[in-house]
Design a protein around this motif. Structure first.
Motif, PDB file in Angstrom:
ATOM      1  N   GLY A  58       0.806  -1.290  -0.161  1.00 18.85           N
ATOM      2  CA  GLY A  58       0.112  -0.018   0.166  1.00 18.85           C
ATOM      3  C   GLY A  58       0.846   1.194   0.174  1.00 18.85           C
ATOM      4  N   HIS A  59       1.937   1.393   0.950  1.00 20.41           N
ATOM      5  CA  HIS A  59       2.778   2.429   0.920  1.00 20.41           C
ATOM      6  C   HIS A  59       3.637   2.731  -0.318  1.00 20.41           C
ATOM      7  N   PHE A  60       4.073   1.480  -0.865  1.00 19.17           N
ATOM      8  CA  PHE A  60       4.770   1.510  -2.121  1.00 19.17           C
ATOM      9  C   PHE A  60       3.936   1.984  -3.383  1.00 19.17           C
TER      10      PHE A  60
ATOM     11  N   LEU B  13      -5.137   0.841  -9.904  1.00 20.68           N
ATOM     12  CA  LEU B  13      -6.000  -0.055  -8.779  1.00 20.68           C
ATOM     13  C   LEU B  13      -5.691  -1.681  -8.992  1.00 20.68           C
ATOM     14  N   ALA B  14      -5.980  -2.085 -10.277  1.00 20.23           N
ATOM     15  CA  ALA B  14      -5.718  -3.109 -10.652  1.00 20.23           C
ATOM     16  C   ALA B  14      -4.359  -3.797 -10.143  1.00 20.23           C
ATOM     17  N   ALA B  15      -3.239  -2.871 -10.631  1.00 21.85           N
ATOM     18  CA  ALA B  15      -1.911  -3.317 -10.342  1.00 21.85           C
ATOM     19  C   ALA B  15      -1.613  -3.475  -9.081  1.00 21.85           C
ATOM     20  N   GLU B  16      -2.285  -2.652  -7.996  1.00 16.76           N
ATOM     21  CA  GLU B  16      -2.069  -2.753  -6.724  1.00 16.76           C
ATOM     22  C   GLU B  16      -2.635  -4.172  -6.014  1.00 16.76           C
ATOM     23  N   GLN B  17      -3.744  -4.537  -6.700  1.00 16.79           N
ATOM     24  CA  GLN B  17      -4.118  -5.773  -6.302  1.00 16.79           C
ATOM     25  C   GLN B  17      -3.181  -7.008  -6.677  1.00 16.79           C
ATOM     26  N   THR B  18      -2.781  -6.855  -7.929  1.00 20.42           N
ATOM     27  CA  THR B  18      -2.017  -7.791  -8.439  1.00 20.42           C
ATOM     28  C   THR B  18      -0.835  -8.018  -7.584  1.00 20.42           C
ATOM     29  N   LEU B  19      -0.152  -6.812  -7.187  1.00 24.29           N
ATOM     30  CA  LEU B  19       1.179  -6.944  -6.560  1.00 24.29           C
ATOM     31  C   LEU B  19       1.010  -7.381  -4.933  1.00 24.29           C
ATOM     32  N   ALA B  20      -0.210  -6.914  -4.407  1.00 21.61           N
ATOM     33  CA  ALA B  20      -0.444  -7.575  -3.177  1.00 21.61           C
ATOM     34  C   ALA B  20      -0.627  -8.956  -3.143  1.00 21.61           C
TER      35      ALA B  20
END
Length: 387
Positions: A194-196, A252-259
């Protein structure tokens, strides 16, 4: 019970780390990069040649990598809470100001100042990372230290020379600096997702802000006639479209994939998608800003080849960067954005022959069209899913 309590405490600490927000210190640190990006745009305006474009891109790459290394660092070290770490960050900020100030003369009289100040910024990063992180992360940064320090050291040497050798040393410095974490990997580094992601969202907004500054710079000292006002409106609409295309879906989609990723896969994805690929997007925005600034300065005249390539080529690079981001994270691309990039490139030969105002209006219409089409299509798909 005591053991469970310890586990609960550790879990709470880990959760707090994972939910870490971007701190005021980080936002304060980023302010110097606002100035640095502005300096790069000014450098490009003052060196409106192909060689100047290459040197400007090299300056941006160096500044970007300095920011990237600290974005990883501040996610791992709570500098806001530790006085020594806070002082190191503020010292690096002071050195970074000298870097920004010396950008206009980085390939000339201020080359040594640029190189030395830049080396200090990067050395402080390595030192703080090495002394304030767990052994696994410490080993990782020490593994990368030869590149993190060797590349900047070559920039110090480059400041002592002129001519072709300067370009060679800069190319070697950037290749070593960028290449070290690709060759030796990022195992041992950790990502606070989240921070990144939030840090990169904010730096993209900083870059977009530079485009808004370009509107003001381009209009400075010019009577605000209808054509200038229209050009300014085209400029802000184009910047809005750039913002929309990034924040409406992609990030938004990229954050979900990274998480959803974990371990080494997660750190490699963070390195590729954010540290590397985001440079394409940030760099393209800087070149678009140059095109907007030149349009306002020459509203009724053709932009000229270099400024046109900066505006339309920068637009194409922005959309291609989005597709590279999407492909790395999801394994697919946006056909609409690919077509938009191709159209932007095809329009360059036409745009060099028409008034700058018309050229800016054309690229603005293209980006608004891509954003509008994707938004309507996604809304339709969402209605079908929920209906």
């Amino acid at each position: 019970m005591g053991t469970n309590g310890a586990i609960d405490t550790e879990s709470s600490d880990n959760a707090a780390i994972q939910e870490q927000d971007v701190t005021p210190l980080e936002l304060f640190f980023d302010l110097v990069f606002v100035f640095a990006f502005t300096q790069v745009t000014g450098f490009l305006v003052d060196h409106l040649t192909w060689g100047g474009m290459v040197r400007g891109a090299a300056l941006l790459a160096a500044l970007w990598w300095a920011w990237v290394t600290y974005s990883w660092l501040t996610g791992a070290v709570p500098a806001e809470e530790r006085l020594p770490a806070r002082l190191v960050i503020l010292t690096a900020m002071s050195a970074m100001l000298l870097v920004a100030l010396s950008v206009p003369g980085a390939f000339g009289d201020d080359g040594v100042l640029f190189g030395v100040a830049y080396f200090v910024v990067r050395a402080l990063h390595v030192v703080l990372y090495a002394v304030a992180t767990p052994p696994e992360t410490r080993n990782a940064v020490l593994r990368a230290a030869p590149g993190f320090l060797g590349g900047p050291a070559l920039l110090v040497v480059a400041g002592l020379f002129d001519g072709v050798l300067v370009g060679v040393l800069w190319a070697m410095a950037l290749a070593i600096d960028y290449g070290i974490v690709f060759v030796r990997g990022v195992e041992g580094f950790h990502v606070n997702v989240g921070h990144f992601v939030e840090r990169h969202r904010l730096v993209l907004i900083i870059a977009l802000g530079e485009s808004l500054v370009a509107i003001g710079v381009g209009a400075e000292g010019i009577p605000l006639g209808t054509d200038v006002v229209l050009a300014a409106l085209f400029g802000i609409i184009l910047v809005i479209a750039l913002w929309w295309l990034y924040f409406d879906y992609v990030v938004l989609a990229a954050e979900q994939t990274l998480a959803a990723a974990s371990g080494h896969d997660q750190t490699r994805m963070a390195r590729d998608s954010y540290s590397y690929i985001h440079l394409l997007m940030v760099g393209s925005i800087i070149f678009i800003a140059l095109g907007i600034e030149q349009t306002l300065a020459h509203v009724s005249e053709p932009l000229g080849t270099i400024a046109t390539v900066a505006l339309f080529g920068g637009g194409a690079l922005y959309l291609l960067g989005h597709n590279a981001f999407r492909y790395r994270d999801h394994g697919n691309i946006s056909l609409e954005r690919l077509v938009g990039a191709i159209i932007a490139l095809v329009l360059i030969p036409v745009a060099v022959q028409i008034p700058a105002l018309v050229a800016l209006g054309s690229i603005t219409a293209l980006f608004v069209g891509v954003a509008a089409y994707e938004t309507v299509r996604n809304e339709h798909r969402n209605r079908l899913r929920t209906g």
